[in-house]
Write an enzyme that holds these catalytic residues in place. Sequence first.
Site, short mmCIF file in Angstrom:
data_model
loop_
_atom_site.label_atom_id
_atom_site.label_comp_id
_atom_site.label_asym_id
_atom_site.label_seq_id
_atom_site.Cartn_x
_atom_site.Cartn_y
_atom_site.Cartn_z
CG ASP A 169 3.88 64.77 -1.19
OD1 ASP A 169 3.42 63.64 -1.41
OD2 ASP A 169 3.16 65.76 -0.92
CD1 TRP A 221 0.24 60.31 -0.73
CD2 TRP A 221 0.60 59.98 -2.91
NE1 TRP A 221 0.64 61.50 -1.29
CE2 TRP A 221 0.85 61.32 -2.62
CE3 TRP A 221 0.75 59.51 -4.23
CZ2 TRP A 221 1.29 62.23 -3.59
CZ3 TRP A 221 1.16 60.43 -5.20
CH2 TRP A 221 1.42 61.76 -4.88
N GLY A 222 1.51 54.90 -0.37
CA GLY A 222 1.34 53.45 -0.44
C GLY A 222 1.24 52.92 -1.86
CG ASP A 231 -3.57 64.11 1.06
OD1 ASP A 231 -2.61 63.32 1.06
OD2 ASP A 231 -3.50 65.27 0.62
#
Length: 406
Positions: free
Chosen positions: A150, A184-185, A205
Amino acid sequence: MMRTTLILCGILFLAPFHVIAQKFDGLAETPPMGWNSWNEFACDVDEDLIKATADAMVESGMKDAGYEYVNIDDCWHGERDENGFIQVDPEKFPSGMKALADYVHSKGLKLGIYSDAGWETCAGYPGSRGYEFQDAQQYAAWGIDYLKYDWCNTEGLAAEGAYMTMRDALAKAGRPILFSMCEWGTDAPWEWAQDVGHAWRISGDIYPCFDCEYRHEGGWSSWGVTKIIDMRADQEIRQYAGPGHWNDYDMMEVGNGMTIGEDRAHFGMWAMLASPLIAGNDLRNMNTQTLDILTNEEVIAVNQDAEGVEAWKYQVYDSTGVWVKPLADGDLAVAFLNRSREDHTINFTWTNHVFNDPHFNYSYNFKNSEYEIKDLWTAKKMGTTSKPMKFTVPGHDLKIYRLSGK
Ligand code: GAL
């Protein structure tokens, strides 16, 4: 002569220290399939849940359908020991991670774990920053097969370098561990991560709704299914995905509260988009409708197709988008995604259409070639592309067809 000798000595001296690390090949030739704890359980994870989920994956038939990874998300962590090695939370995982991995492996499945490139995970547990090589070594010793990595609490770090460091650490640890990147790009990983990870998240998300944006306090949002589908349309990210390196549209919300049609649309689109298929529901308690969607063999075959090409959006009729996914052996999948709440009846005259792939060399001209059509939800044969096809896509639902050359 003297100079050459010196240079040679220098090279010989440096050579053993210069390791060119690579990600492990062959771990994700087709999009990874499995389950992850976060969407349904958030921080409420422990070894009983993971074991029961592994049991359910086998007993429900999901394993037979291709699901393989059982992934623990955030919140499994305890403290680091005096040497810096991360430990599990002893209350949640009293038998330890190695014993859990052995259990999951005994079921013919694989175990995944979660960490973060920053100082702390998103939920505030120890991150891997500064401990990458030790953490990778620990995961390998435990028998971990999949790492989701993450991007919380990474202020000041560059994503490419941070993810390469963990890739190198995994390589050094020596156990083939699928590396699933979760930034998350933000830094357009599709442009640089082909040789770094096996999949990269393309969005924030997911949220279990069809097309909503759910705003959290603190100014961030979670996203409904169609919001994620559309999120990177301008960046044309499909051109960067392929065997071994996939765009990850996030863990699924099938079975988490949407209607059956919405779940079908969600699952069907994740298949079309060649996204990892990571279930996010409670496998111990799912109804047959959820299970039927998650284990639809032919829709899964579209996702797992060896050609490894993501669908593109060909056209939109009113509210219904037509998506095309090239498949191996000249087949193709065509999906009709109805975004409105109204049913939409379409009379599709195949011979008026030519599907030209905007990024690759696929082209389907229905004037020249005839295909047999199969509805993948009902398994019904729909005739061939030589005749117009009339069908209804219910509101917030999706029709998905496989076309096979005659
Ligand atoms: C987010 C991530 C989620 C989940 C969560 C855990 O950053 O996108 O999928 O892993 O962290 O805290």
